[in-house]
Design an enzyme around this catalytic site. Structure first.
Site, PDB file in Angstrom:
ATOM      1  N   HIS A  72       0.825  -1.218   0.000  1.00 23.75           N
ATOM      2  CA  HIS A  72       0.000   0.000   0.000  1.00 23.75           C
ATOM      3  C   HIS A  72       0.860   1.270   0.000  1.00 23.75           C
ATOM      4  CE1 HIS A  72      -3.883  -2.105   0.916  1.00 23.75           C
ATOM      5  NE2 HIS A  72      -3.074  -2.968   1.495  1.00 23.75           N
ATOM      6  N   ASN A 145     -10.284  -2.793   2.527  1.00 22.20           N
ATOM      7  CA  ASN A 145     -10.001  -2.820   1.090  1.00 22.20           C
ATOM      8  C   ASN A 145     -11.294  -2.626   0.310  1.00 22.20           C
ATOM      9  OD1 ASN A 145      -7.226  -3.283   1.232  1.00 22.20           O
ATOM     10  ND2 ASN A 145      -7.430  -5.502   1.107  1.00 22.20           N
ATOM     11  N   HIS A 336      -3.823   0.994  11.969  1.00 23.06           N
ATOM     12  CA  HIS A 336      -3.597  -0.270  12.668  1.00 23.06           C
ATOM     13  C   HIS A 336      -4.960  -0.870  13.041  1.00 23.06           C
ATOM     14  CE1 HIS A 336      -2.344  -3.285  15.328  1.00 23.06           C
ATOM     15  NE2 HIS A 336      -2.025  -2.580  16.388  1.00 23.06           N
ATOM     16  N   TYR A 359       0.929  -4.332  12.065  1.00 27.27           N
ATOM     17  CA  TYR A 359       0.834  -2.892  11.763  1.00 27.27           C
ATOM     18  C   TYR A 359       1.636  -2.041  12.738  1.00 27.27           C
ATOM     19  CZ  TYR A 359      -2.657  -3.966   8.238  1.00 27.27           C
ATOM     20  OH  TYR A 359      -3.294  -4.462   7.130  1.00 27.27           O
TER      21      TYR A 359
HETATM   22 FE1  HDD Z   1      -2.588  -4.798   5.474  1.00 29.61          FE
HETATM   23  C1  HDD Z   1      -1.095  -1.771   5.151  1.00 29.61           C
HETATM   24  C2  HDD Z   1      -5.560  -3.479   4.359  1.00 29.61           C
HETATM   25  C3  HDD Z   1      -3.966  -7.939   5.464  1.00 29.61           C
HETATM   26  C4  HDD Z   1       0.180  -6.013   6.939  1.00 29.61           C
HETATM   27  N1  HDD Z   1      -3.201  -2.983   4.865  1.00 29.61           N
HETATM   28  C5  HDD Z   1      -2.438  -1.863   4.792  1.00 29.61           C
HETATM   29  C6  HDD Z   1      -3.216  -0.771   4.301  1.00 29.61           C
HETATM   30  C7  HDD Z   1      -4.480  -1.251   4.074  1.00 29.61           C
HETATM   31  C8  HDD Z   1      -4.468  -2.644   4.439  1.00 29.61           C
HETATM   32  C9  HDD Z   1      -5.666  -0.476   3.543  1.00 29.61           C
HETATM   33  C10 HDD Z   1      -2.716   0.643   4.051  1.00 29.61           C
HETATM   34  C11 HDD Z   1      -3.022   1.532   5.214  1.00 29.61           C
HETATM   35  C12 HDD Z   1      -2.571   2.940   4.889  1.00 29.61           C
HETATM   36  O1  HDD Z   1      -3.190   3.550   4.021  1.00 29.61           O
HETATM   37  O2  HDD Z   1      -1.593   3.376   5.484  1.00 29.61           O
HETATM   38  N2  HDD Z   1      -4.386  -5.560   4.935  1.00 29.61           N
HETATM   39  C13 HDD Z   1      -5.508  -4.848   4.610  1.00 29.61           C
HETATM   40  C14 HDD Z   1      -6.641  -5.729   4.563  1.00 29.61           C
HETATM   41  C15 HDD Z   1      -6.188  -6.981   4.848  1.00 29.61           C
HETATM   42  C16 HDD Z   1      -4.779  -6.872   5.107  1.00 29.61           C
HETATM   43  C17 HDD Z   1      -8.064  -5.302   4.255  1.00 29.61           C
HETATM   44  C18 HDD Z   1      -6.968  -8.249   4.932  1.00 29.61           C
HETATM   45  C19 HDD Z   1      -8.029  -8.364   5.661  1.00 29.61           C
HETATM   46  N3  HDD Z   1      -1.995  -6.627   6.050  1.00 29.61           N
HETATM   47  C20 HDD Z   1      -2.726  -7.795   6.002  1.00 29.61           C
HETATM   48  C21 HDD Z   1      -1.977  -8.865   6.630  1.00 29.61           C
HETATM   49  C22 HDD Z   1      -0.803  -8.330   7.068  1.00 29.61           C
HETATM   50  C23 HDD Z   1      -0.835  -6.926   6.692  1.00 29.61           C
HETATM   51  C24 HDD Z   1      -2.459 -10.301   6.768  1.00 29.61           C
HETATM   52  C25 HDD Z   1       0.331  -8.964   7.809  1.00 29.61           C
HETATM   53  C26 HDD Z   1       0.252  -9.996   8.555  1.00 29.61           C
HETATM   54  N4  HDD Z   1      -0.748  -4.038   5.890  1.00 29.61           N
HETATM   55  C27 HDD Z   1       0.218  -4.715   6.536  1.00 29.61           C
HETATM   56  C28 HDD Z   1       1.426  -3.863   6.854  1.00 29.61           C
HETATM   57  C29 HDD Z   1       0.992  -2.477   6.300  1.00 29.61           C
HETATM   58  C30 HDD Z   1      -0.371  -2.759   5.709  1.00 29.61           C
HETATM   59  C31 HDD Z   1       2.724  -4.398   6.425  1.00 29.61           C
HETATM   60  C32 HDD Z   1       1.953  -1.761   5.357  1.00 29.61           C
HETATM   61  C33 HDD Z   1       2.022  -0.338   5.826  1.00 29.61           C
HETATM   62  C34 HDD Z   1       1.284  -0.310   7.067  1.00 29.61           C
HETATM   63  O3  HDD Z   1       0.811  -1.547   7.363  1.00 29.61           O
HETATM   64  O4  HDD Z   1       1.122   0.647   7.791  1.00 29.61           O
HETATM   65  O5  HDD Z   1       1.647  -3.836   8.201  1.00 29.61           O
END
Ligand code: HDD
Length: 701
Positions: A72, A145, A336, A359
């Site tokens: 993202h 999402n 988060h 997160y």
């Molecule tokens: Fe995630 C970012 C949505 C599964 C780990 N995620 C991130 C963002 C969104 C989502 C919208 C961007 C937020 C922003 O604008 O800063 N993610 C989802 C959805 C998931 C999902 C709807 C399934 C239900 N994500 C998911 C899993 C993991 C992560 C299973 C890890 C185990 N997601 C992350 C992250 C991020 C992230 C690596 C990258 C940047 C951040 O968190 O702040 O931690």
């Protein structure tokens, strides 16, 4: 035009008045006398170390970038507010869901998932839809999402999923795309991804704008009321303008011509006062009904069909303010799923459980330490009192002798709030420590088939084309074969159609999961159709018929449609009767792909001029190919005859019924444009005229 110029000048005058005494300084507040040359030993001599202004300016610049989000990375945010329609106390004690007169401030960040921060907006991808509610009980983040399910069931597989879809490690190719070997290798080796892949390859993967997308919390959460009673919930955002998408060819071209298309669209809409609005909905399942569905309600690769579990609309969100500074707000915002408030709790969805770790962890790297909650965009409106201290970039000046609890020296403050503090729902948990999944999680295909069955014939065709593009780009033939075999579990005809386009034999055995039903709510054809805020290109040249053009533009304006005059050159055009009109865009600054529809006014000289411009014919052909409404009045209808429209619609285009159906609106020998405008507005509200799909396969634009 002159009005706008004046107000800009006034703005500048006001600005210099307010900032008159602001002089350029260093970060230490020392006034700078000169910032265009570094301090040198003589005019042609070496730069001196003692130039503290130079070193401070360059050092700051050298460190301006921070690590981008691991997923993202490319996103765009806006401020707004949320209001609930009626008190939700029966279901949840969340304060922001009680009083309809309260407007809770929000910040939303939309994003693509795969591409780097500088990648294009128009990738075929899932879109992030993350909302931060600044509630009086603290911040609540709904990190969702635009698709209601996810690729995998357990967070432990997230790094594998992301490594497979990101650019391949040897070459860092391709950028922001799933169309490569490693992703499809992972998909064909991981059956649980099938359902999500169907959604991503549907029109949902290429939204028309952030304003035309649904949002979903995806994971199952809980609502908990003041009596401690809980229910399972899923969250929804429903856009007031309906759910609409681009055409893949259009998206690919836009990525070159305007990779910021989605950002620009949101920014412009908010600046114009067309504030995007989304209704907030919840699906609820009683605790005692947890096992009464043929899917596991904790499985994030399954949705709860709206026909079985209705969405209760409980509030709305309006985005009404652009950011002042992209970096400070959109880049530094930290979401988060674990940021919850009393009344909202978690479920044991294994994807959610893993997210609750990830997160917080990622922000430490991205935002440089544990104090990211002090960055203005992340700061809660609710007061913060605790004994956390120090760390990189601490902003708060913590006062007093005491930084521990319990204490005598500071009368045991700050104290836990036993009455209103967050209490976790006391779910009974027991079991053995195992690395296993519940049996129901193992059905990976039924809902993928349900989704496929819910698509219209034309939606199905577009999904198959998307497979042809995505899997057709896979170089390893065995991987392509494995994809076909895997999707044969979803639907035999689907697998056969995929195989045909990608040089693979269709499966020997007819496939399918046996599911016969459908969920009409997931088809985008059942969505809202609305012309408001759609953008129309008005193609014109000198000699246009001003009365015609004015009538149409005025009607479009009344219907909330935005128009932009496009001509060979930017600047003033003169109508047949001497009126002036400004062309905002010239042929090189825009293209049909940047508009939802096209209108061409009559006027003999105008049409003769346009007829000479290959670009205009291309513009019309391309808009036709992308199934967009096209309208021409009087002499301008002649342009259709030299374009591919007439050869593709043939005799039928003479029949108004048929041509309206195809989104081609014409009028001839007419002064009054009202019925023509009305038809055109209806065609614009219809979004894309997919019925043209078969005919446009022949168009080369
Ligand atoms: Fe995630 C970012 C949505 C599964 C780990 N995620 C991130 C963002 C969104 C989502 C919208 C961007 C937020 C922003 O604008 O800063 N993610 C989802 C959805 C998931 C999902 C709807 C399934 C239900 N994500 C998911 C899993 C993991 C992560 C299973 C890890 C185990 N997601 C992350 C992250 C991020 C992230 C690596 C990258 C940047 C951040 O968190 O702040 O931690």
């Amino acid at each position: 035009m002159t009005v706008e110029k004046k107000s800009k000048e006034e703005q500048l005058a006001k600005f210099s008045e307010n900032h008159e005494n602001e002089k350029l300084t260093t970060n230490q507040g020392v006034r700078v006398s000169h910032t265009d040359d570094s301090l040198k030993a003589g005019e042609r001599g070496p730069t001196l170390m003692e130039d503290f202004h130079f070193r401070e300016k360059l050092t700051h610049f050298d460190h301006e970038r921070i690590p981008e989000r691991v997923v993202h990375a490319r996103g765009f945010g806006a401020h707004g507010y949320f209001e609930v329609y009626e008190p939700m106390s029966e279901y949840t004690m969340a304060k922001f869901l009680q009083d309809p007169s309260v407007k809770t401030p929000v910040f939303v960040r939309f994003s693509t998932v795969v591409g780097s921060r500088g990648s294009g907006d128009l990738a075929r991808d899932v879109r992030g839809f993350a909302t931060k509610f600044y509630t009086e009980d603290g911040n609540y983040d709904l990190v969702g999402n635009n698709i209601p399910i996810f690729f995998i069931q357990d967070a432990i597989k997230f790094p594998d999923l992301v490594h497979s879809i990101k650019p391949e490690p040897r070459s860092e190719v391709p950028q922001a795309a799933a169309a490569h070997d490693t992703f499809w290798d992972f998909v064909s080796s991981t059956p649980e991804t099938s359902h999500m892949v169907m959604w991503v390859l549907s029109d949902r993967g290429i939204p028309r704008s952030f304003r035309h997308m649904e949002g979903f919390g995806v994971n199952t959460f809980r609502f908990v009321n003041a009596r401690g009673q809980a229910r399972f919930v899923k969250f929804h955002w429903k856009p007031k303008l309906g759910v609409h998408s681009l055409v893949w060819d259009e998206a690919q071209k836009l990525n070159g011509k305007d990779p910021d298309f989605h950002r620009r669209d949101l920014w412009d809409a908010i600046e114009r006062g067309d504030y995007p609005e989304y209704e907030f909905g919840v699906q609820m399942i009683e605790e005692e009904d947890e096992f009464n569905y043929d899917f596991d309600i904790l499985d994030p690769t399954k949705f709860w069909p709206e026909e079985q579990v209705p969405v209760k609309i409980i509030g709305r969100m309006v985005l009404n303010r652009n950011v002042d500074n992209f970096f400070a707000e959109t880049e530094q915002v930290a979401f988060h799923p674990g940021h919850v408030v009393p009344g909202i709790d978690f479920s044991n969805d294994p994807l959610l459980q893993g997210r609750l770790f990830s997160y917080l962890d990622t922000q430490l790297t991205r935002l440089g330490g544990p104090n990211f909650a002090e960055i203005p965009i992340n700061r809660p409106l609710a007061p913060v009192h605790n004994n956390q201290r120090d760390g990189f970039h601490r902003m708060t000046i913590d006062r007093g002798q005491v930084a521990y609890f319990p204490n005598y020296l500071q009368a045991n403050t700050p104290q836990p709030d036993t009455e209103h503090g967050y209490t976790h729902y006391q779910e009974k948990v027991e079991g053995r420590k195992v690395r296993e999944r519940s049996e129901k999680f193992k059905d990976h295909f039924s809902q993928a088939t349900l989704f496929w069955n819910s698509m219209s014939e034309l939606e199905k065709k577009r999904i198959i084309s998307a497979f042809h593009f995505e899997v057709g780009n896979v170089t390893d033939k065995n991987v392509r074969k494995r994809v076909v075999e895997s999707f044969n579990n979803v639907d035999g005809e689907l697998a056969k159609q995929i195989a045909m386009g990608i040089g693979v034999e269709p499966p020997d055995k007819p496939g399918g999961s046996g599911v016969k039903g459908s969920s009409p709510a997931v088809s985008m054809e059942t969505t809202v159709f609305d012309a408001r805020t759609r953008k129309v290109a008005v193609l014109a040249d000198n000699g246009f018929a001003s009365s015609e053009l004015n009538q149409v533009v005025e009607s479009l304006k009344e219907a909330g449609v935005v128009t932009e005059v496009v001509s060979k050159n930017q600047g003033m055009l003169r109508s047949a009767d001497g009126h002036e009109l400004e062309a905002i865009k010239n042929h090189s600054t825009t293209g049909s792909i940047k508009y939802d529809a096209v209108y061409i006014p009559g006027g003999r000289e105008n049409v003769d001029n346009l007829m000479q411009q290959g670009y205009v014919i291309h513009f019309i052909n391309e808009a036709f190919k992308h199934c967009k409404p096209i309208a021409a009045s009087n002499e301008a209808v002649e342009l259709f005859e030299v374009s591919q429209i007439s050869s593709l619609t043939g005799q039928e285009s003479q029949d108004p019924e048929v041509s309206d159906n195809l989104g081609v609106v014409t009028i001839q020998n007419a002064q009054d444009m009202s019925s023509f405008s009305e038809k055109f507005i209806k065609a614009i509200a219809g979004h894309r005229h997919w019925k043209r799909m078969d005919r446009v396969a022949k168009v080369s634009a």
